[in-house]
Design a protein around this motif. Sequence first.
Motif, PDB file in Angstrom:
ATOM      1  N   SER A  53       0.798  -1.219  -0.069  1.00  0.00           N
ATOM      2  CA  SER A  53       0.049   0.099   0.074  1.00  0.00           C
ATOM      3  C   SER A  53       0.769   1.342   0.029  1.00  0.00           C
ATOM      4  O   SER A  53       0.660   2.104  -0.605  1.00  0.00           O
ATOM      5  CB  SER A  53      -0.680  -0.101   1.248  1.00  0.00           C
ATOM      6  OG  SER A  53      -0.243   0.223   2.495  1.00  0.00           O
ATOM      7  N   VAL A  54       2.035   1.381   0.940  1.00  0.00           N
ATOM      8  CA  VAL A  54       2.784   2.368   0.964  1.00  0.00           C
ATOM      9  C   VAL A  54       3.586   2.475  -0.494  1.00  0.00           C
ATOM     10  O   VAL A  54       3.682   3.638  -0.990  1.00  0.00           O
ATOM     11  CB  VAL A  54       3.919   2.155   1.946  1.00  0.00           C
ATOM     12  CG1 VAL A  54       4.787   3.520   2.027  1.00  0.00           C
ATOM     13  CG2 VAL A  54       3.207   2.053   3.409  1.00  0.00           C
ATOM     14  N   GLU A  55       3.973   1.394  -0.979  1.00  0.00           N
ATOM     15  CA  GLU A  55       4.555   1.408  -2.399  1.00  0.00           C
ATOM     16  C   GLU A  55       3.766   1.907  -3.619  1.00  0.00           C
ATOM     17  O   GLU A  55       4.252   2.645  -4.322  1.00  0.00           O
ATOM     18  CB  GLU A  55       5.185   0.027  -2.633  1.00  0.00           C
ATOM     19  CG  GLU A  55       6.250   0.090  -3.849  1.00  0.00           C
ATOM     20  CD  GLU A  55       6.689  -1.179  -4.148  1.00  0.00           C
ATOM     21  OE1 GLU A  55       7.362  -1.502  -5.163  1.00  0.00           O
ATOM     22  OE2 GLU A  55       6.384  -2.168  -3.352  1.00  0.00           O
ATOM     23  N   THR A  56       2.593   1.701  -3.372  1.00  0.00           N
ATOM     24  CA  THR A  56       1.674   2.327  -4.594  1.00  0.00           C
ATOM     25  C   THR A  56       1.311   3.780  -4.459  1.00  0.00           C
ATOM     26  O   THR A  56       1.508   4.163  -5.327  1.00  0.00           O
ATOM     27  CB  THR A  56       0.252   1.641  -4.169  1.00  0.00           C
ATOM     28  OG1 THR A  56       0.277   0.077  -4.402  1.00  0.00           O
ATOM     29  CG2 THR A  56      -0.881   1.964  -5.081  1.00  0.00           C
ATOM     30  N   ALA A  62       5.848   9.441  -7.079  1.00  0.00           N
ATOM     31  CA  ALA A  62       7.041   9.563  -8.226  1.00  0.00           C
ATOM     32  C   ALA A  62       6.720   9.933  -9.725  1.00  0.00           C
ATOM     33  O   ALA A  62       7.012  11.008 -10.094  1.00  0.00           O
ATOM     34  CB  ALA A  62       7.737   8.438  -8.067  1.00  0.00           C
ATOM     35  N   SER A  63       5.727   9.502 -10.111  1.00  0.00           N
ATOM     36  CA  SER A  63       5.278   9.556 -11.466  1.00  0.00           C
ATOM     37  C   SER A  63       4.700  11.090 -11.666  1.00  0.00           C
ATOM     38  O   SER A  63       5.017  11.779 -12.574  1.00  0.00           O
ATOM     39  CB  SER A  63       4.225   8.659 -12.033  1.00  0.00           C
ATOM     40  OG  SER A  63       3.321   8.575 -11.285  1.00  0.00           O
ATOM     41  N   PHE A 114      11.703  12.058  -2.620  1.00  0.00           N
ATOM     42  CA  PHE A 114      11.390  11.223  -1.258  1.00  0.00           C
ATOM     43  C   PHE A 114      10.660  10.046  -1.714  1.00  0.00           C
ATOM     44  O   PHE A 114      10.940   8.857  -1.203  1.00  0.00           O
ATOM     45  CB  PHE A 114      10.288  12.082  -0.389  1.00  0.00           C
ATOM     46  CG  PHE A 114       9.540  11.283   0.364  1.00  0.00           C
ATOM     47  CD1 PHE A 114      10.174  11.097   1.782  1.00  0.00           C
ATOM     48  CD2 PHE A 114       8.301  10.798   0.152  1.00  0.00           C
ATOM     49  CE1 PHE A 114       9.608  10.573   2.704  1.00  0.00           C
ATOM     50  CE2 PHE A 114       7.609  10.193   1.353  1.00  0.00           C
ATOM     51  CZ  PHE A 114       8.222  10.011   2.393  1.00  0.00           C
ATOM     52  N   SER A 115       9.780   9.965  -2.877  1.00  0.00           N
ATOM     53  CA  SER A 115       9.180   8.778  -3.351  1.00  0.00           C
ATOM     54  C   SER A 115      10.047   7.783  -3.827  1.00  0.00           C
ATOM     55  O   SER A 115      10.092   6.618  -3.605  1.00  0.00           O
ATOM     56  CB  SER A 115       8.073   9.201  -4.326  1.00  0.00           C
ATOM     57  OG  SER A 115       7.438  10.336  -3.738  1.00  0.00           O
ATOM     58  N   LEU A 135       7.279   5.603   7.707  1.00  0.00           N
ATOM     59  CA  LEU A 135       7.253   6.096   6.055  1.00  0.00           C
ATOM     60  C   LEU A 135       5.914   6.401   5.649  1.00  0.00           C
ATOM     61  O   LEU A 135       5.906   7.565   4.829  1.00  0.00           O
ATOM     62  CB  LEU A 135       7.673   4.960   5.469  1.00  0.00           C
ATOM     63  CG  LEU A 135       7.828   5.143   3.755  1.00  0.00           C
ATOM     64  CD1 LEU A 135       8.649   6.243   3.542  1.00  0.00           C
ATOM     65  CD2 LEU A 135       8.238   3.729   2.921  1.00  0.00           C
ATOM     66  N   PHE A 136       4.879   5.822   6.131  1.00  0.00           N
ATOM     67  CA  PHE A 136       3.398   6.077   5.788  1.00  0.00           C
ATOM     68  C   PHE A 136       3.069   7.435   6.373  1.00  0.00           C
ATOM     69  O   PHE A 136       2.525   8.371   5.456  1.00  0.00           O
ATOM     70  CB  PHE A 136       2.493   5.021   6.249  1.00  0.00           C
ATOM     71  CG  PHE A 136       1.156   5.437   5.772  1.00  0.00           C
ATOM     72  CD1 PHE A 136       0.746   5.104   4.392  1.00  0.00           C
ATOM     73  CD2 PHE A 136       0.270   5.884   6.967  1.00  0.00           C
ATOM     74  CE1 PHE A 136      -0.543   5.420   4.183  1.00  0.00           C
ATOM     75  CE2 PHE A 136      -1.098   6.114   6.562  1.00  0.00           C
ATOM     76  CZ  PHE A 136      -1.499   5.849   5.117  1.00  0.00           C
TER      77      PHE A 136
END
Length: 417
Positions: A53-56, A62-63, A114-115, A135-136
């Motif tokens: 979930s955090v990576e999503t 980032a994009s 950061f992302s 991180l979240f």
Amino acid sequence: MISKWQWVLARLTRMLWVRASLFALLAVFAALLASVADRVMPEGLQISIGGDSVETILNILASSMLTVTTFSLTVMVSAYAAATTSVTPRAIRLLMQDTTTQNVLATFLGSFLFSLVGIIALSTEIYGERGRIVLFAFTLLVILIIVITMLRWIDHLSSFGRVGDTTDRVEQATLKALADRIDNPCVGGRPWLDGKLPEGWVPLYADSIGYVQHLDVEEISDCAKEHDLQVYVNSLPGSFVHESRPLAWVDPKADSAQFDVLRAAFTVGKTRSFDQDPRFGLAVLAEIASRALSPSMNDPGTAIDVIGRAVRILSHWPVDSEIHQSKEVSCQRVWVPALQLEELFDDVFPPIARDGASLIEVQLRLQKAFQALAERGGQFRPVAVRHAQVAFRRAEAVMVLDDDVALLRELAGKLQS
């Protein structure tokens, strides 16, 4: 009056890359800080955050941040180009120092990094359960900062780079430089009014040809005091120095090492700077008015606006012509020419009077501006009267309607009565 290193530091903090680098380092530090959370946070927390979930969320950030950063840079460059065309290239450096724009770009770039760092750290599994919680939390904070920054950016874009906004920046920069000069009429040195030099004094030349951007009178004073010298400054900030124009005249007993120290107190560059040079700000305002009065622009309203700003700026100058006598001199061994009110008038009004000579609305505003300044009395009156007469003669030579000439003659005649 600031020293050379303070001036260099101030210029450094206005650069875009400095602010962006600081934000980027802070973002990278925040992403890596979450990796040590497993060692400092208490155990037994009931909150559970999935790595996916955090990576999503980080992938989305980032994009999107890369796209928004690129778009913002495009907008910034377009604003610079528009200001160059419609205002003057000399004012672009003030736009480049805009803190809101720098903060926006730094925030977007920092959020992207950061992302990116968070995604890399998650893929290497350096975060534990508590690390993902931290991180979240940082991710939610970054999203909040992005939202606030975007709202400010949208509001800022409504005026950024426009003629009025750029002209206002030039006015504020000029007022700041003028206020500093009023507080220090001779930049902290003793007033050198008659222009006379003792016999046998040696000229100090610059290592390069260009404009004096900053003058560190305290550094000159320290050197003069240490070696029992006297220094007469010949070139104030804004002066163009070359092989035949010395920076200063130095006591003949000074040696080459002391010449190097004195030379280092003068910062010479390719362009003029607003910081210690109020005349440059007024000249830039005159350029804005002249550009507006060109046939391609045909915008007398901007020229009239500049005239009003010039009156507002010059009204800060003291009526007393001997302002340097009422100020404390901190550098007794350094002699510096005083800035003259007539020089300030010459920088801003003649170009407008020349380029707007055929426009009755511009000439009327000029005559009213001279009348307003003349009513301040003191040294203002003779200078304003002279400029009013010159402006009238310019208009009289090109205007074709006798009624316009008669109206201007009446206004110009009021100043002499």
